[in-house]
Design an enzyme around this catalytic site. Structure first.
Site, short mmCIF file in Angstrom:
data_model
loop_
_atom_site.label_atom_id
_atom_site.label_comp_id
_atom_site.label_asym_id
_atom_site.label_seq_id
_atom_site.Cartn_x
_atom_site.Cartn_y
_atom_site.Cartn_z
N LYS A 111 0.63 -1.31 -0.09
CA LYS A 111 0.06 0.02 -0.01
C LYS A 111 0.83 1.30 0.00
CE LYS A 111 -4.01 -2.20 0.23
NZ LYS A 111 -4.87 -2.19 -1.11
N LYS A 194 -3.26 -11.59 -8.29
CA LYS A 194 -4.25 -11.65 -7.37
C LYS A 194 -5.37 -10.85 -7.99
CE LYS A 194 -5.97 -9.64 -3.21
NZ LYS A 194 -5.70 -8.78 -2.00
N LYS A 197 -9.49 -5.34 -6.03
CA LYS A 197 -10.13 -3.85 -6.65
C LYS A 197 -8.89 -2.94 -7.29
CE LYS A 197 -12.88 -4.32 -3.39
NZ LYS A 197 -13.71 -4.53 -2.37
#
Ligand code: ADP
Length: 331
Positions: A111, A194, A197
């Protein structure tokens, strides 16, 4: 009955990764365990979403939980921000969590790479909030996808450390759990590791048949192998993972054989896979539409869930305050 807790962030619609990695297990577990499934709206604040987007997404996930088969008569469904006790436990757990270990969490590092201008403390302490979500109900099992294993390790560490510091056997060490033979990781159809979103490679439970078929058609492939029994490159392995999860064993065996004999036609494989996905998603999509339009029902379920989740968390927090050393006058 053993307690089970898990949640999903309201950052858009549920996709196949969420469904096969988590929600399908939720539905199966609700018959056998004392289950609490929440919508992790606090967790979604790490990316500073607009208030109207959070409101809409919370409602969406609630309708999607119900459409997937989570039954509010069997499991508690609640919205994370309705249970403020979580925040108090989050604080206690943060006092015992170390910078080094939080900084090593892969999802944090990912992130931080994705949003370099917003590496906030919420992102850093994501695992301790997740631990508070689960430990506040003293749950023993957490149905999550394979991507959450490191966060689960951190959660167990939080439980263990609290017990050690205060010399109690209070929090169980929750185990990640899935009903499938092993932890599930749904890949992306773009050949990436993976489905997620933020990777923009999702098939959503609200997608219509044409959209699903189109997305499958665009899945990355390679040319037909020329050597029998060749090793599959990642993008092809990904398609077979989908067949494994969504199609019959006969279908998967057929395409395995075709691959091994260098006779595989990816157009046929994709057509079959799209059909199988539409068959799974179609009825869920219809139910999403029904539940989404019933505001009164969604509100009733969220209110009832909040009450039950608060009661469970409040009981734990009363005991935790005692353990930590706060006197009853402070309650
Ligand atoms: P997202 O990755 O879409 O933002 P979350 O991080 O909120 O979703 O994860 C919600 C749940 O869905 C977690 O239990 C997570 O393990 C599961 N999950 C998400 N993506 C996948 C995937 N590709 N494969 C398996 N499980 C997944």
């Amino acid at each position: 009955m053993e307690k089970v807790v898990s949640g999903i962030r309201p950052t858009g619609n549920l996709h196949l990764g969420n469904y096969f990695g988590a929600v399908k297990s939720f539905v199966k577990m609700q018959d056998d365990y004392d289950c609490m499934f929440f919508i992790a709206d606090w967790h979604s604040l790490t990316t500073q979403p607009k208030p109207e987007d959070i409101r809409r997404s919370v409602k969406t996930i609630l309708a999607e939980y119900l459409a997937c088969g989570i039954d509010p008569e069997k499991a508690v469904i609640y919205i994370q921000s309705d249970v403020r006790e979580t925040l108090e436990l989050y604080l206690y757990l943060n006092m015992n969590a170390y910078l080094g270990e939080l900084g090593r969490v892969t999802t944090f590092k990912e992130k931080a790479r994705q949003q370099p201008n917003n590496v906030n403390a919420g992102l850093f302490t994501y695992p301790t909030l997740m631990a508070a979500d689960v430990l506040q109900h003293r749950a023993v099992k957490v149905p999550v996808g394979k991507d959450q294993q490191q966060n689960m390790e951190m959660m167990r560490k939080c439980a263990r450390r609290f017990n050690n510091i205060y010399n109690v056997e209070y929090f169980p060490e929750p185990q990640d759990f899935t009903y499938a033979a092993q932890a599930v990781k749904i890949p992306g159809l773009d050949g990436s590791g993976k489905m997620g979103k933020s990777d923009g490679n999702c098939i959503y439970l609200c997608d219509d048949d044409a959209t699903i078929t189109n997305k499958v058609k665009k899945a990355l492939t390679v040319s037909t192998p020329t050597e029998p029994n060749s090793e599959k490159p990642e993008c092809i392995q990904n398609l077979f993972t989908f067949l494994d999860i969504c199609s019959s064993p006969e279908v998967k065996a057929f395409f395995e054989e075709q691959w091994n004999n260098c006779a595989i036609r990816f157009g046929d494989l994709k057509k079959q896979l799209a059909e199988d996905l539409c068959r799974i998603i179609g009825p869920i999509r219809e139910r999403i539409q029904q539940f989404s339009s019933d505001d009164a029902l969604l509100e009733r379920i969220a209110r009832d869930g909040a009450e039950r989740a608060r009661a469970s968390a409040a009981q734990t927090l009363r005991e935790v305050r005692e353990i930590v050393g706060f006197s009853p006058t402070q309650r």
